[in-house]
Design an enzyme around this catalytic site. Sequence first.
Site, mmCIF file in Angstrom:
data_model
loop_
_atom_site.group_PDB
_atom_site.id
_atom_site.type_symbol
_atom_site.label_atom_id
_atom_site.label_comp_id
_atom_site.label_asym_id
_atom_site.label_seq_id
_atom_site.Cartn_x
_atom_site.Cartn_y
_atom_site.Cartn_z
ATOM 1 N N SER A 200 53.288 -0.458 21.739
ATOM 2 C CA SER A 200 53.116 -1.029 20.408
ATOM 3 C C SER A 200 54.443 -1.528 19.866
ATOM 4 O O SER A 200 54.483 -2.237 18.877
ATOM 5 C CB SER A 200 52.487 -0.008 19.454
ATOM 6 O OG SER A 200 53.395 1.025 19.145
ATOM 7 N N LYS B 8 60.933 -2.523 13.959
ATOM 8 C CA LYS B 8 59.485 -2.630 14.163
ATOM 9 C C LYS B 8 58.773 -2.764 12.818
ATOM 10 O O LYS B 8 59.129 -2.112 11.841
ATOM 11 C CB LYS B 8 58.990 -1.397 14.927
ATOM 12 C CG LYS B 8 57.538 -1.472 15.358
ATOM 13 C CD LYS B 8 57.203 -0.268 16.224
ATOM 14 C CE LYS B 8 55.748 -0.223 16.611
ATOM 15 N NZ LYS B 8 55.451 0.961 17.436
ATOM 16 N N SER C 11 54.908 3.890 23.237
ATOM 17 C CA SER C 11 55.157 2.624 22.557
ATOM 18 C C SER C 11 56.542 2.039 22.781
ATOM 19 O O SER C 11 56.730 0.832 22.663
ATOM 20 C CB SER C 11 54.933 2.794 21.056
ATOM 21 O OG SER C 11 53.608 3.179 20.811
#
Length: 193
Positions: free
Chosen positions: A160, A83, A184
């Site tokens: 996210s 990420k 997320s």
Amino acid sequence: MTWTVDKQIALTATQAVEAIQSGQLKAAEYAATLLARAQALANLNALTVLDVEGALAAARRIDALGASERARLPLAGLPIVVKDNINTRGLQTSAATPALEGFMPARHAPSVQRLVDAGAILLGKANMHELAFGITSTNLSPAAGPVRNPYDCERIPGGSSGGTAAAIAARIAPAGLGTDTGGSTRIPAALCG
């Protein structure tokens, strides 16, 4: 065994490591297949950075090891995505926001370093909701753009960490590293399988 593209992209993380450690599959061949898949599926906008040269060089280093050396690496040759809010040495960490565009960390985050030390290969950085401040990965930043669900591009991947989930679900990578503060990783796991 002949490793067709379909057989390679169907591998789970554990199956891929087993095939590479046993010498049945070359890490460089596997990494090249997944990098090509990432490029072919660029419309998903799952990645903010794709490290073609770095990933192939790391895979060749794994292939150059002897069998006993590979066996000491529990993740030998495993391609992963990380990420974009987790620091990676030599790759931009922008948290998918223009404010951090061009930020190049001097070292890996400890979690990334442990994966690399175990033999994992960093394919690239996964797109995300800007600054991880939302649960849709509908990023309107021109630096990143929205992540699309690999099963239906009209839908969101959620969370996210949507880019990480989309990359795994689309078989761009068999594994990834995300973060979760409010669903997320759990939301994209539910929406992307």
